[in-house]
Motif scaffolding. Structure first.
Motif, short mmCIF file in Angstrom:
data_model
loop_
_atom_site.label_atom_id
_atom_site.label_comp_id
_atom_site.label_asym_id
_atom_site.label_seq_id
_atom_site.Cartn_x
_atom_site.Cartn_y
_atom_site.Cartn_z
N LEU A 1 -0.36 -2.25 -11.46
CA LEU A 1 -1.43 -2.59 -10.54
C LEU A 1 -1.49 -4.10 -10.31
N SER A 2 -1.49 -4.48 -9.02
CA SER A 2 -1.50 -5.89 -8.61
C SER A 2 -0.39 -6.67 -9.30
N GLY A 3 0.76 -6.01 -9.44
CA GLY A 3 1.90 -6.60 -10.15
C GLY A 3 3.06 -6.90 -9.22
N ALA A 4 2.78 -7.29 -7.98
CA ALA A 4 3.88 -7.53 -7.04
C ALA A 4 4.77 -8.67 -7.49
N ARG B 1 8.81 -8.31 -8.37
CA ARG B 1 9.86 -9.13 -7.79
C ARG B 1 10.70 -9.81 -8.86
N GLU B 2 10.06 -10.32 -9.89
CA GLU B 2 10.79 -10.99 -10.98
C GLU B 2 11.75 -10.03 -11.67
N LEU B 3 11.35 -8.77 -11.76
CA LEU B 3 12.18 -7.77 -12.44
C LEU B 3 13.31 -7.25 -11.57
N GLY B 4 13.33 -7.64 -10.30
CA GLY B 4 14.39 -7.19 -9.40
C GLY B 4 14.05 -5.92 -8.64
N ALA B 5 12.77 -5.52 -8.65
CA ALA B 5 12.35 -4.32 -7.94
C ALA B 5 12.31 -4.56 -6.44
N VAL B 6 12.47 -3.49 -5.68
CA VAL B 6 12.31 -3.59 -4.23
C VAL B 6 10.87 -3.32 -3.83
N GLY B 7 10.06 -2.81 -4.75
CA GLY B 7 8.69 -2.52 -4.42
C GLY B 7 7.81 -2.46 -5.64
N ALA B 8 6.52 -2.68 -5.42
CA ALA B 8 5.52 -2.60 -6.48
C ALA B 8 4.78 -1.29 -6.31
N HIS C 1 2.96 -11.31 -1.52
CA HIS C 1 4.28 -11.56 -2.10
C HIS C 1 5.41 -10.95 -1.27
N GLY C 2 5.08 -10.42 -0.10
CA GLY C 2 6.10 -9.85 0.76
C GLY C 2 6.79 -8.65 0.16
N MET C 3 6.04 -7.81 -0.55
CA MET C 3 6.60 -6.66 -1.25
C MET C 3 6.08 -5.35 -0.67
N GLN C 4 6.91 -4.33 -0.71
CA GLN C 4 6.49 -2.98 -0.41
C GLN C 4 5.65 -2.47 -1.57
N GLY C 5 4.59 -1.73 -1.28
CA GLY C 5 3.77 -1.16 -2.33
C GLY C 5 3.81 0.35 -2.29
N GLY C 6 3.09 0.95 -3.21
CA GLY C 6 3.06 2.41 -3.23
C GLY C 6 2.28 2.94 -4.41
N PHE C 7 2.00 4.23 -4.36
CA PHE C 7 1.16 4.88 -5.35
C PHE C 7 1.66 6.30 -5.61
N HIS C 8 1.48 6.76 -6.83
CA HIS C 8 1.64 8.17 -7.20
C HIS C 8 0.30 8.83 -6.91
N ALA D 1 4.33 -2.16 8.96
CA ALA D 1 5.63 -2.83 8.84
C ALA D 1 6.14 -2.82 7.41
N ALA D 2 5.23 -2.78 6.44
CA ALA D 2 5.64 -2.81 5.02
C ALA D 2 6.21 -1.47 4.55
N ARG D 3 5.91 -0.38 5.27
CA ARG D 3 6.37 0.96 4.87
C ARG D 3 5.98 1.28 3.43
N HIS D 4 4.73 1.06 3.12
CA HIS D 4 4.25 1.42 1.79
C HIS D 4 4.44 2.92 1.57
N ARG D 5 4.49 3.32 0.32
CA ARG D 5 4.85 4.70 -0.03
C ARG D 5 3.73 5.39 -0.79
N VAL D 6 3.71 6.70 -0.66
CA VAL D 6 2.95 7.56 -1.58
C VAL D 6 3.93 8.58 -2.14
N GLU D 7 3.99 8.64 -3.46
CA GLU D 7 4.87 9.58 -4.14
C GLU D 7 4.15 10.93 -4.30
N HIS D 8 4.83 11.99 -3.94
CA HIS D 8 4.44 13.38 -4.16
C HIS D 8 3.55 13.95 -3.04
N ALA D 9 2.34 13.39 -2.84
CA ALA D 9 1.49 13.81 -1.71
C ALA D 9 1.45 15.33 -1.58
N GLU D 10 1.01 16.00 -2.62
CA GLU D 10 1.13 17.46 -2.66
C GLU D 10 -0.03 18.21 -2.01
#
Length: 521
Positions: free
Chosen positions: A243-246, A250-257, A304-311, A339-348
């Motif tokens: 959470l709020s770890g964008a 980025r430091e870890l090399g992730a493409v998204g938070a 931070h110019g990062m894609q975000g997302g949530f489970h 434009a950021a194309r944020h994600r939601v995982e599962h969305a069941e």
């Protein structure tokens, strides 16, 4: 010769731009020519496809590589059908372990057992001869643990979700999971990651999205996996769910938070946050985030110019996430969110209003068709948890695709196995006929959809100049304009039990490099 060209000829190419193409030339990691065999240019190397199907390689948009590798090489409990069978499996596995090694198992699902009784901590102690035992449920959001492991984690007793029986959920589960996984050495983790990625390549998967985070993995595990990405194995695109770890992502090399940044839990453990109480329980699950936290996370990602997302699985959790999106839009504007194309995982568990929210904010739905295949329909877990009518409304892939929601398919492995063609079939044979997708649309969600989800829009196609990332298939089911016929002709045989054979991977090529070849280990 430093960069030899390779001509693949004599195939059936899934190439909408040139449906008659039977050959392609690879040079410099890209497709430099497409066309008919008779018109093929010279090449340094020629591969005869023998009539095989060639398609863009798959992308699995949600995996846990280390856990997948540990399951593939460890104690797989997905086939046990009773408490007794589980205890027998634990006993046999524990007998072969050295020293005081922890028994790690995964995949039990009591919803398909003869009865729903679960073994308790004492029974696990006896089966494992006193060893520490950690057995994650299929959803990975709860686990059965032995008394020895409970004793080693006394702090779990004060955490939400603790049960002295040994079935732990929520925070208590996170405590014991961290302790159990801490018993796995770094060398074992690396080996497990390589096992998982090699298995993915053997299934025609050329890229995976790893969903890590402080609650389900550790930073060294995450960065180690990214470090072997593409080195003779599929590429790995990492998401760090903090959470709020964008900035940290980025430091870890992730493409998204994002990824497994939990807004709720899972249906299997009754921790998904739903608006109506579980049919077989007395609660609505649990929401881990507020709309304000969702908003602030999206604002942090934008900064931070990062894609975000949530489970988010349950409708109450998804409502919270969408409220956070709306609040973020007030600060950033809808166009910037889209434009950021944020994600939601599962969305069941969705309804029309929520689907409209995904459209409005340009949210990518990272979904797992195998969830419906395994747990949807009459007499299965979703009906037990939600009732039949609500269960048939779950995993609304067809409705989402129909209104333009961007879909990226995956497995959530090891929650469900890596099985891309099986997932395509599951989306095309949803238990609810109104939610079925065409094979072509489902295939696109499992190929190009995964690339678009990481902002690589020119990938996932067989086209001139595109990266040479593809898979070669034997297709006992036949081909239909370049894609296999995946369902039996008899409607009664559609769905999870359809016996129609699926394609078998003969080779997987990533940017011109062969990362899997049938018969070569």
């Amino acid at each position: 010769m430093t960069n030899p060209s390779t001509l693949y000829r004599g195939g059936v190419l899934h190439c909408p731009a040139d449906p008659t193409a039977t050959a392609l030339l690879v040079s410099g990691g890209r497709i430099s020519w497409l066309g008919a065999d008779a018109e093929a240019p010279a090449a340094d190397r020629v591969v005869d496809l023998g009539g095989a199907l060639v398609t863009p390689a798959f992308v699995d948009a949600h995996v846990h590589a280390t856990d997948t590798g540990l399951v593939l090489s460890g104690l797989d409990l997905s086939r046990v059908r009773s408490a007794g069978e589980l205890l027998d499996a634990v006993s046999a596995f524990a007998a072969g372990l050295p020293g005081d090694a922890v028994v790690l198992g995964h995949g039990w699902d009591e919803s398909n057992w003869v009865d729903g009784r679960l073994p308790d901590a004492g029974e696990l102690d006896r089966a494992a001869s006193g060893r520490r035992v950690y057995l994650s449920q299929a959803s990975i959001h709860s686990a059965l643990v032995s008394g020895a492991l409970l004793a080693a984690c006394p702090e779990a007793a004060a955490a939400p979700g603790y049960d002295a029986s040994g079935w732990l959920r929520r925070d208590a589960h996170h405590v014991v999971r961290a302790a159990a996984q801490g018993s796995v050495t770094r060398a074992q983790r690396v080996a497990a990651q390589r096992v998982a990625l090699a298995h993915a390549a053997s299934l025609g998967i050329a890229a995976v999205h790893e969903c890590g985070g402080p609650e389900i993995s550790d930073e060294e595990d995450f960065t180690g996996l990214l470090g072997i990405s593409g080195a003779g194995v599929p590429e790995v695109y990492g998401y760090w769910g903090e959470l709020s770890g964008a900035a940290r992502a980025r430091e870890l090399g992730a493409v998204g938070a994002g990824g497994d940044l939990f807004a709720d839990g899972a249906l299997g453990s009754r921790t998904a946050h739903v608006s109506q109480a579980y049919r077989d329980g007395d609660s609505c699950g649990h929401g881990y985030l507020s709309a304000e936290q969702v908003r602030d996370h999206l604002l942090d990602c934008a900064a931070h110019g990062m894609q975000g997302g949530f489970h988010a699985i349950g409708d109450a959790a998804i409502s919270t996430v969408l409220a956070g999106f709306a609040a973020a839009a007030e600060k950033l504007g809808v166009d910037r969110l889209r434009a950021a194309r944020h994600r939601v995982e599962h969305a069941e568990i969705m309804n029309k209003r929520m689907i409209a929210g995904f459209v409005e904010f340009g949210i990518v739905a990272s979904m797992q068709p195998a969830f419906d295949r395994l747990w949807g329909g009459a007499g299965r877990m979703y009906e037990s948890r939600l009732g039949l009518s609500r269960s048939l409304e779950s995993n609304p892939m067809g409705a989402m695709h129909g209104v333009g929601v961007a879909l990226a398919f995956g497995s959530d492995s090891p929650v469900t196995p890596l099985d891309p063609w099986g997932s395509v079939r599951a989306a095309a044979a949803h238990h609810n006929p109104s939610q079925r997708m065409s094979v072509r649309a489902a295939f696109a969600a499992h190929t190009r959809g995964g690339w678009r989800a990481v902002h690589l829009d020119n990938e996932g196609v067989l086209a001139l100049g595109a990266p040479a990332t593809f898979a070669v298939w034997s297709t006992p089911a036949g081909v239909d304009r370049g894609l296999p016929v995946l369902q039996a002709a008899d409607p009664e045989l559609r769905g999870a039990d359809d016996p129609t054979p699926l394609p078998v991977c003969r080779a997987t090529v990533l940017r011109g490099e062969v990362i899997y070849e049938e018969g070569v280990s």
